[in-house]
Design a protein around this motif. Sequence first.
Motif, mmCIF file in Angstrom:
data_model
loop_
_atom_site.group_PDB
_atom_site.id
_atom_site.type_symbol
_atom_site.label_atom_id
_atom_site.label_comp_id
_atom_site.label_asym_id
_atom_site.label_seq_id
_atom_site.Cartn_x
_atom_site.Cartn_y
_atom_site.Cartn_z
ATOM 1 N N ALA A 122 38.871 44.173 30.035
ATOM 2 C CA ALA A 122 37.570 43.519 29.977
ATOM 3 C C ALA A 122 37.436 42.549 31.139
ATOM 4 N N LEU A 123 36.287 42.588 31.796
ATOM 5 C CA LEU A 123 36.016 41.659 32.891
ATOM 6 C C LEU A 123 35.023 40.596 32.457
ATOM 7 N N HIS A 124 35.214 39.406 32.979
ATOM 8 C CA HIS A 124 34.270 38.308 32.808
ATOM 9 C C HIS A 124 33.640 38.002 34.163
ATOM 10 N N PRO A 125 32.504 37.324 34.184
ATOM 11 C CA PRO A 125 31.842 37.044 35.472
ATOM 12 C C PRO A 125 32.795 36.428 36.491
ATOM 13 N N GLY A 126 32.729 36.947 37.716
ATOM 14 C CA GLY A 126 33.586 36.436 38.768
ATOM 15 C C GLY A 126 34.962 37.067 38.814
ATOM 16 N N GLU A 127 35.150 38.180 38.071
ATOM 17 C CA GLU A 127 36.434 38.864 38.070
ATOM 18 C C GLU A 127 36.278 40.296 38.588
ATOM 19 N N MET A 128 37.403 40.871 39.011
ATOM 20 C CA MET A 128 37.415 42.257 39.470
ATOM 21 C C MET A 128 38.665 42.972 38.971
ATOM 22 N N THR A 129 38.590 44.307 38.954
ATOM 23 C CA THR A 129 39.740 45.145 38.662
ATOM 24 C C THR A 129 39.627 46.388 39.527
ATOM 25 N N SER A 136 43.995 47.645 36.959
ATOM 26 C CA SER A 136 44.791 46.452 37.234
ATOM 27 C C SER A 136 44.301 45.300 36.371
ATOM 28 N N ALA A 137 45.137 44.298 36.214
ATOM 29 C CA ALA A 137 44.745 43.117 35.435
ATOM 30 C C ALA A 137 43.577 42.414 36.125
ATOM 31 N N PRO A 138 42.606 41.915 35.363
ATOM 32 C CA PRO A 138 41.469 41.210 35.968
ATOM 33 C C PRO A 138 41.944 40.041 36.822
ATOM 34 N N MET A 139 41.292 39.849 37.970
ATOM 35 C CA MET A 139 41.626 38.730 38.835
ATOM 36 C C MET A 139 40.343 38.079 39.338
ATOM 37 N N PRO A 140 40.354 36.737 39.492
ATOM 38 C CA PRO A 140 39.148 36.044 39.965
ATOM 39 C C PRO A 140 38.889 36.333 41.437
ATOM 40 N N VAL A 141 37.601 36.421 41.795
ATOM 41 C CA VAL A 141 37.207 36.652 43.176
ATOM 42 C C VAL A 141 36.042 35.732 43.510
ATOM 43 N N ASP A 142 35.822 35.531 44.793
ATOM 44 C CA ASP A 142 34.659 34.787 45.259
ATOM 45 C C ASP A 142 33.532 35.790 45.446
#
Length: 351
Positions: free
Chosen positions: A249-256, A265-271
């Motif tokens: 599951a992704l939340h706003p500002g995350e990518m996979t 891949s595990a969700p990770m924060p991005v700009d």
Amino acid sequence: MHDPPGSLSDDGQLTLEQGDSLERDPLMMGIRGQIRSGLAAALPDRRLFVLHALASAGYADELSDMELAEVERSAEAIKSATASFSALEGVAAGIVKDREAFITCWERSARVYRLFPSGVWRIAATVVVLIGLGVLYALFTGGDQRVVAVSDGASQLATLPDGSTVLMVGDTEMRYDAENFARHITLDGSAFIEVTRSDAPFTAVTQDAVVTVTGTRFGIKSADGVTEVVLERGSVSVAARPAPDQSVALHPGEMTSVVRGSLPSAPMPVDLVYALDWTGYFFFNATAMSEVAQVLASRFGIVVTLDEALKQEQVSGSFAPGDAPEQILSVLASTLGATVEGSVRTGFTLR
């Protein structure tokens, strides 16, 4: 790019890719929803329907004794299915027309086989069955398959039947059923998708991944066996196509990312300013005005000057690809209680 799901290869059969999609894609079974489910229950063996159509049209002599026996045993079931789904009458007529067209072409190009007429007719009947199965496949998977393609270096905004929008960027192709739209698209390439909210889930499928949402905005890029998903708003679940039950599951500002043959891949924060830069949108989330000025200057090739007091002020918001720099700066200035002066030619100053 790939063939639309309803198209056939030159020999009248589904291509390997389409057959693989039909067998492996967990979402194909939902394209036609309840209509397709009912049709599948009433007509579980489509081959029998093709044989029945040929026999009913007076071509029983082209079928084998075994096929004729199958037609006789299934007569009542076929009659019931046709009564429940009137569209099957048109499909049967189409199968007969395809048979006639095939025989005409055969007689023109394969006269050498006239020494063996029974063999010719059996081969012809076999090909007609394959063609008929293709017609039924198209019926089961949707009546109006749309393909929207964008060439490299271009972009196009497409509106789907439910009001959702897809901004396609670069070398990209999207496919969906316009007549029986079930909030399902297949995608090759890059797109920024804004999904209208609904209780019915929206699915976007690439060669490697399945993205499921109810209402959101996200970017998706699919190329060279890798699918990347960046969420701007809302929530999404992302899974590998071979393992639809193992999603993240992704939340706003995350990518996979999903690499072919692997789980997401595990969700990770991005700009978002940079992660979605390719969409043409601007996404600012508590972004310092000094950084905003740099981004606008780089994108538009303009000069943006800020008073010292404004440089560390933070702003949030999004702007569409068609928004002009003066429009964006005017909105930002209004938010900050500042004023904007200048033009694209002379540069802009916020004070």
